[in-house]
Design an enzyme around this catalytic site. Structure first.
Site, mmCIF file in Angstrom:
data_model
loop_
_atom_site.group_PDB
_atom_site.id
_atom_site.type_symbol
_atom_site.label_atom_id
_atom_site.label_comp_id
_atom_site.label_asym_id
_atom_site.label_seq_id
_atom_site.Cartn_x
_atom_site.Cartn_y
_atom_site.Cartn_z
ATOM 1 N N LYS A 1 14.399 8.876 5.353
ATOM 2 C CA LYS A 1 13.634 8.162 4.334
ATOM 3 C C LYS A 1 12.277 8.864 4.166
ATOM 4 O O LYS A 1 11.734 9.355 5.145
ATOM 5 C CB LYS A 1 13.419 6.713 4.772
ATOM 6 C CG LYS A 1 14.723 5.953 5.045
ATOM 7 C CD LYS A 1 14.465 4.591 5.689
ATOM 8 C CE LYS A 1 15.760 3.892 6.054
ATOM 9 N NZ LYS A 1 15.533 2.592 6.723
ATOM 10 N N ASP B 1 10.845 -2.780 5.111
ATOM 11 C CA ASP B 1 9.458 -3.134 5.427
ATOM 12 C C ASP B 1 8.469 -2.006 5.186
ATOM 13 O O ASP B 1 7.329 -2.247 4.813
ATOM 14 C CB ASP B 1 9.346 -3.568 6.902
ATOM 15 C CG ASP B 1 9.570 -2.413 7.855
ATOM 16 O OD1 ASP B 1 8.674 -2.120 8.667
ATOM 17 O OD2 ASP B 1 10.638 -1.786 7.802
ATOM 18 N N ASP C 1 14.250 -1.026 12.250
ATOM 19 C CA ASP C 1 12.886 -1.015 12.784
ATOM 20 C C ASP C 1 11.918 -1.662 11.803
ATOM 21 O O ASP C 1 11.810 -1.241 10.654
ATOM 22 C CB ASP C 1 12.448 0.425 13.069
ATOM 23 C CG ASP C 1 13.295 1.072 14.145
ATOM 24 O OD1 ASP C 1 13.071 0.768 15.325
ATOM 25 O OD2 ASP C 1 14.192 1.871 13.805
ATOM 26 N N SER D 1 19.346 2.863 9.177
ATOM 27 C CA SER D 1 18.219 2.936 10.101
ATOM 28 C C SER D 1 17.766 4.364 10.354
ATOM 29 O O SER D 1 18.573 5.298 10.349
ATOM 30 C CB SER D 1 18.602 2.283 11.433
ATOM 31 O OG SER D 1 17.574 2.421 12.387
ATOM 32 N N ASP E 1 17.509 -2.630 7.018
ATOM 33 C CA ASP E 1 16.829 -1.668 7.874
ATOM 34 C C ASP E 1 16.782 -2.296 9.269
ATOM 35 O O ASP E 1 17.045 -3.503 9.426
ATOM 36 C CB ASP E 1 15.424 -1.406 7.336
ATOM 37 C CG ASP E 1 14.611 -0.481 8.215
ATOM 38 O OD1 ASP E 1 15.179 0.479 8.768
ATOM 39 O OD2 ASP E 1 13.408 -0.731 8.379
#
Length: 220
Positions: free
Chosen positions: A140, A165, A10, A107, A8
């Site tokens: 997502k 995260d 960010d 992303s 990922d």
């Protein structure tokens, strides 16, 4: 067996969630809208079209979603031009991982910002595939972007390790069938049920070693 590693962006490689929150919160306020207590949590992982509609309709910005997206992305690009908020160990983690496996990037950022980050850091050549959720049907927590990256890498999702995260990111990678390594951010912690989907939880990118990616223990 690990055939590829998918990062990922960010919250994993750059500490951008505070920047996104500041920019979008200010944008909503300037437009006369209202930021809600759960807005940031809901926004994390949305594709550009999804968060632009959310700001336009749910938060009362009242401008067309395509205008919202363009204006917010312009502001984000300007912030990145001032200072790129790289997370500690990000460049090193990508470099040592790329020495072992092909890398993908999945992303929620738009392609323009992905290019800015990878070109500024010199990491663009390390990634065989980069994709934004703008390029798939759903952002997502849907698994679409992870499945698409695995497909472009030419590997089965089950042989990929995803580095995530956020709650929505963890859910997306898990639903895609990937082994998931979580590197949570303290300021924006994932929800407990989402974190429970991770196969391993790291305190930081310094712990993201080749041995850990192969399923070995985290040495602290």
């Amino acid at each position: 067996m690990v055939d590829a590693v998918v990062f990922d962006l960010d919250g994993v490689l750059i500490d951008s969630e505070p920047v996104w929150e500041q920019v979008r919160r200010a944008y909503v306020a300037e437009a006369g809208g209202r930021w809600l207590p759960d807005s940031q949590r809901r926004l994390m992982g949305m594709s550009t079209s999804e968060w632009a509609r959310y700001l336009s309709r749910e938060l009362g910005v009242g401008r067309p979603p395509e205008v919202v997206a363009a204006e917010v992305i312009d502001r984000m690009a300007a912030r990145y031009a001032e200072e790129l908020p790289l997370l500690p160990g990000a460049v090193e983690a990508v470099r040592r991982t790329a020495g072992q496996w092909p890398l993908g990037l999945a992303s929620s950022s738009p392609p323009r910002l992905i290019r800015t980050v990878l070109e500024t850091t010199g990491l663009a050549p390390r990634f065989a595939v980069t994709m934004s959720t703008e390029e798939v049907s759903c952002g997502k927590p849907a698994p679409d972007v992870y499945l698409a990256v695995a497909g472009k890498l030419g590997v089965a999702p089950g042989t990929c390790v995803a580095i995530e995260d956020s709650s929505n990111g963890l859910r997306a990678a898990h639903t895609a069938g990937m082994r998931v390594v979580a590197v949570p951010q303290h300021a924006y912690p994932p929800e407990p049920d989402a974190l429970a989907l991770a196969d391993q939880v790291l305190a930081g990118l310094d712990e993201l070693t080749v041995e850990v990616l192969r399923g070995g223990p985290v040495l602290r």
